[in-house]
Design an enzyme around this catalytic site. Structure first.
Site, mmCIF file in Angstrom:
data_model
loop_
_atom_site.group_PDB
_atom_site.id
_atom_site.type_symbol
_atom_site.label_atom_id
_atom_site.label_comp_id
_atom_site.label_asym_id
_atom_site.label_seq_id
_atom_site.Cartn_x
_atom_site.Cartn_y
_atom_site.Cartn_z
ATOM 1 N N ASP A 55 0.857 -1.168 0.000
ATOM 2 C CA ASP A 55 0.000 0.000 0.000
ATOM 3 C C ASP A 55 0.900 1.227 0.000
ATOM 4 O OD1 ASP A 55 -2.339 1.529 0.247
ATOM 5 O OD2 ASP A 55 -2.152 1.595 2.420
ATOM 6 N N ASP B 158 -7.361 -3.164 2.911
ATOM 7 C CA ASP B 158 -6.224 -4.059 2.654
ATOM 8 C C ASP B 158 -6.424 -5.449 3.248
ATOM 9 O OD1 ASP B 158 -4.652 -1.994 1.421
ATOM 10 O OD2 ASP B 158 -4.269 -1.189 3.417
ATOM 11 N N ASP C 281 -2.453 -0.960 5.733
ATOM 12 C CA ASP C 281 -2.874 -0.514 7.065
ATOM 13 C C ASP C 281 -4.378 -0.307 7.175
ATOM 14 O OD1 ASP C 281 -3.141 1.683 5.462
ATOM 15 O OD2 ASP C 281 -1.981 3.046 6.727
#
Length: 926
Positions: free
Chosen positions: A350, A655, A651
């Site tokens: 990410d 995700d 986070d």
């Protein structure tokens, strides 16, 4: 038909047919006008009646995510026995007890139970990801029921309810906005968007992704600014959180490469043990062994060939790796993840909070007097003013820059304060970046606010696209500062439409925006007289244009280096984010993930690809933007379908499904949501991508050391099997009983006590010198490589030859000295066990490195090796000379010269393996 009918008339060309209105799916609430939404839900802007809401609650169920119980402790424990090797040991236990060898059987059973306990402790992890999702739903919500505001449990919300939202609230369900006043919602956990999103009731395109649905609010996200009212369109499992919850259940818990390979090894060893044990039983019976002795021989071989100590060694070695990784800021939730990191071939990361700090930072400054850049990352006021080509600007801050930064700091509601070792923002991240920019150059935003007290303000609203503040200036007089979208500010400045100055500003806006930055413009007007209030009419015109500030959530400096280290180690890094494509592209370029000018692949584009095309796109591109949770999940699955070992970092709630699906999920410990942490295998304590590179190095070290342990353990098991096979096939039958060089309990002593005591120190070996300069091992590469198999056979034969020779010699000498046959057999068996153990000690020194000699890696670089050797020698002395050990293990005292003979035979392994290493190094160099 005449040609004239085929040619449109000029009039027809001037009057094109109007395009057909796009069809809006029934559930595309974001694309429908508010009136249509209310009508479709059977409600009004005054909400539902209590009676209607009660009926709908029965129909739709509570506004809560479905709960699914995790695996019970009992099923986890039972699964520990579901292993072919365990089946063999349990069968051996039963056979030993049935043939009267009760003590031997109970000892074997104890080993099985011990291994099961170790496995149970290792695996006992409750699956709490879905419960963590539920925790994101707020407990209470402000609802319009019966035409009046009420505070009700969020679980009681139903479609059609009208709710009120204000700063600090969590959105209680998926809602369609009806009214909004300066409303901003923090959606980073759901979409990956770096900054709070401005919300409003205007419909958006039907095919807009979740991050672009400005007319919607989603359950569990946070209102950071403003107020609004909205109608509930989805509750419970029908929300975006509910959809992610379903994806999370669909994601597979994959076996690690080590688990798979150990399973393969276990299957082959089991098949071999069963086959050889059956043959050995038949041979024993054919040679005239009593049934009990024949069974005992088969059981002894099974116990000897099974590496009982391997599960303990693997678990403890992984646990040691966990401790080392914790010191390097990586907290491991699942032990096998340590090794999996070492075999990772692709890291999907990410962006927000992982590769970047999730702290907006002003990097570009432009005024009519020139262009500059600001160094530094995040909210810490550390940085300097440099020219566009990176040369430091000497002397005081230029007046044009000072005026621009002053405007940004004063027309601002955010504060940035030091809290412990970090800098914390209160307010909007964009405004926080402006405050930090002023602080970096010594303007001190708080001091400016004291010397330029604010008198009034026109707050930012999405319709206006600007904010304005009225201030009293130190020397008397007043100033109005405005900041906002460049177009909104330019309209209020003395820059004529179509003029060269305006064109230059717009060109600069395009240039900065093309770097993925968000661009804000600032202006100032000093009105005559004294104003106590600021009206919108005071902000319509007459401003002096001060300049532009371009900001972005930039990559961490250490992340850039970590990406470079990963690539040097043969690991591909891919960025998968919910942020804007331009922002993703810019960060991708800065990190070296994308070539200059290469566009990011969007989630919408991925959604149109077939599975095969997606696999190709996943391999070819490294930057993906505006992706939804299902896109992240599909990307991970596509890479796995290509045989990659995938680590996924993130986070946010969005995700979590991909974190669970990945071979190894890595969550952020500081900014990470509870959902992402529960779905992950590893949690980074410092939210730093650089810690992943350190974890990969540690994972490779753990794997190398496990291979060393395997190369150390397996020769012993094969050697013991050879010893017993030779004895059953060729040794004489004495007094109607089998002459076995070792008993089952003695073999367990070797496999558990001796092997574990010596193998464990290998877990502390330092990493090989090329650990981060070699490519990842192939996921399908067998642990038992040709080298390991060849080494195992060679060492096993040496060990078997030495132990058999000394057993027979000691047995003959004892009989010749008049020792009773049973006592002579006890001495000879003790001699064989001692020979094997001394052989293991010297072989251990050769296993500290599989390539280099012990002199090259350093005799004392791992002192734990000598702790293990010393401990084992003390235990073996007890085995040989303590009466209690004689009673338990059937051992017997041996004379001092017997130790010398065993020592000489065991030393043979050192030159033999040293020669093999030299030969392999020579071949590798040739």
């Amino acid at each position: 038909m005449s040609t004239s009918t085929l040619t449109p008339s000029p009039a027809a060309e001037r009057r094109p047919l109007p395009p057909a209105p796009p069809e809006v799916p029934a559930d595309a609430w974001h694309a429908r006008p508010t009136a249509d939404v209310l009508a479709a839900l059977g409600t009004t802007d005054l909400g539902l009646s209590t009676e209607v809401a009660a009926r709908r609650l029965v129909e739709h169920g509570p506004n809560a995510l479905p709960q699914h119980g995790g695996e019970s402790a009992l099923s986890i424990l039972v699964r520990q026995f579901h292993n072919p090797l365990i089946y063999v040991l349990l069968a051996s236990t039963g056979l030993a007890i049935l043939t009267g060898k009760v003590f031997d059987g109970l000892v074997i059973l104890g080993v099985v139970v011990l291994n099961a306990i170790i496995g149970f402790v290792q695996e006992y992890r409750a699956g709490k990801a879905i419960q963590a999702l539920s925790a994101m739903v707020p407990q209470l919500a402000t609802v319009l029921r019966d035409g009046r505001r009420q505070s009700l449990p969020a679980a009681d919300l139903v479609p059609g309810d009208v709710v009120a939202l204000q700063s600090g609230d969590k959105v209680p369900a998926d809602v369609r906005l009806l009214e909004a006043r300066t409303l901003k919602v923090e959606e980073a956990a759901l979409t990956g968007e770096s900054v709070p999103v401005e919300k409003g009731p205007a419909p958006v395109d039907a095919d807009a992704g979740v991050g672009d649905r400005r007319s919607m609010g989603y359950s569990g996200t946070l209102v950071t600014y403003g107020t609004g009212t909205a109608v509930v369109v989805g509750t419970g499992a029908r929300t975006e959180l509910g959809r992610i919850s379903a994806l999370l259940k669909e994601a597979d818990d994959l076996e690690t490469p080590l688990t798979k390979q150990l399973g393969v090894i276990g299957t082959w060893i089991t098949a071999g043990i069963v086959a050889v044990s059956v043959v050995l039983l038949a041979v024993g019976l054919l040679r005239g062994y009593p049934l009990g002795d024949a069974v005992l021989a088969a059981v002894t071989l099974a116990v000897g060939a099974i590496p009982e100590g391997l599960p303990a060694v693997v678990t403890i070695a992984l646990a040691i790796g966990v401790q080392r990784m914790a010191r390097r800021r990586s907290v491991v939730r699942k032990l096998p993840a340590v090794e999996t990191l070492g075999s990772t071939t692709v890291i999907c990361s990410d962006k927000t909070g992982t590769l970047t700090k999730n702290e907006m930072t002003v990097q570009a400054l432009w005024t009519p007097a020139g262009a500059w850049r600001l160094t530094g990352v995040g909210y810490a006021p550390e940085g300097a003013l440099v020219t566009d080509d990176g040369v430091a600007v000497p002397g005081p801050v230029p007046d044009a820059v000072r005026a621009l930064l002053t405007a940004g700091a004063l027309c601002n509601d955010a504060t940035v304060e030091r809290q412990g070792d970090a800098w914390a923002l209160t307010g909007d991240p964009t405004e926080g970046a402006l405050v930090t920019a002023a602080d970096k150059l010594g303007l001190e935003a708080e001091a400016l606010r004291v010397s330029h007290p604010r008198l009034d303000a026109v707050p930012f609203e999405s319709e206006r696209q600007y904010m304005a503040t009225l201030h009293r200036e130190p020397g008397g007089g007043q100033a109005i500062y405005v900041k906002g979208a460049p177009e909104a500010v330019l309209r209020r400045c003395a820059l004529p439409e179509g003029g060269a100055e305006r064109a230059a500003v717009l060109a600069e806006v395009e240039r900065i925006a093309a770097q993925g930055m968000r661009v804000l413009a600032c202006g100032v007007r000093r009105p005559g007289g004294s104003h106590a209030e600021l009206a919108e009419s005071d902000v319509e015109a007459g401003f002096t244009f001060l300049g532009l500030q371009g900001m972005i959530d930039p990559p961490r400096a250490e992340a850039v280096e970590a990406v470079r280290a990963c690539r040097a180690a043969g690991i591909t890094v891919k960025m998968i984010t919910g942020d804007h494509p331009e922002t993703a592209r810019a960060i991708g370029e800065a990190l070296g993930l994308a070539d200059p000018g290469e566009e990011a692949v969007t989630g919408a584009e991925l959604g149109r690809l077939s599975d095969e095309a997606l696999r190709e796109a996943a391999a070819r591109h490294n930057v993906f933007a505006r992706v939804a949770p299902e896109h992240k999940l599909r990307l991970v699955q596509a890479l796995q379908a290509r045989g990659e070992v995938v680590a996924m970092t993130g986070d946010g709630v969005n995700d979590a499904p991909a974190l669970k699906q990945a071979d190894i999920g890595v969550a952020m410990g500081i900014t990470g949501t509870a959902v992402s942490k529960e779905a992950a295998d590893v949690v980074l304590a410092d939210d730093n991508f650089a810690s992943i590179a350190a974890a990969v190095e540690e994972g490779r070290r753990v794997y190398d050391n496990l291979i060393k342990a395997l190369a150390f353990l397996l020769p012993t098991n094969l050697g013991l099997a050879v010893i017993l096979s030779v004895a059953v096939a060729f040794f004489p039958i004495v007094g109607g009983e089998a002459l076995l060089p070792m008993l089952p309990v003695q073999i367990l002593w070797i496999n558990l006590v001796a092997s574990v005591a010596l193998a464990l120190p290998l877990a502390f070996e330092a990493p090989e010198r090329d650990v981060m300069r070699r490519p990842p091992r192939r996921p399908d590469a067998p642990i038992l490589s040709r080298f390991v198999v060849g080494r195992t056979v060679a060492v096993a034969l040496l060990m078997a030859a030495g132990a058999i020779g000394l057993f027979l010699n000691e047995y003959r000498e004892a009989l010749a000295a008049g020792v009773e046959a049973a006592a002579a057999l006890g001495e000879a068996q003790t001699m064989a066990v001692t020979t094997v153990i001394l052989f293991q000690i010297f072989y251990l020194l050769n296993c500290r490195s599989l390539k280099e000699s012990v002199l090259q890696i350093g005799l004392f670089s791992n002192p734990w090796v000598y702790v293990g050797i010393g401990s084992l020698l003390v235990l073996q002395l007890g085995f040989v000379y303590l009466p209690v050990m004689h009673a338990v293990f059937g051992s017997a005292p041996i004379p001092a010269h017997a130790w010398g003979e065993a020592l000489v035979v065991a030393l043979v392994v050192i030159p033999a393996i040293g020669l093999e290493k030299w030969w392999r190094r020579r071949r590798a160099g040739a």
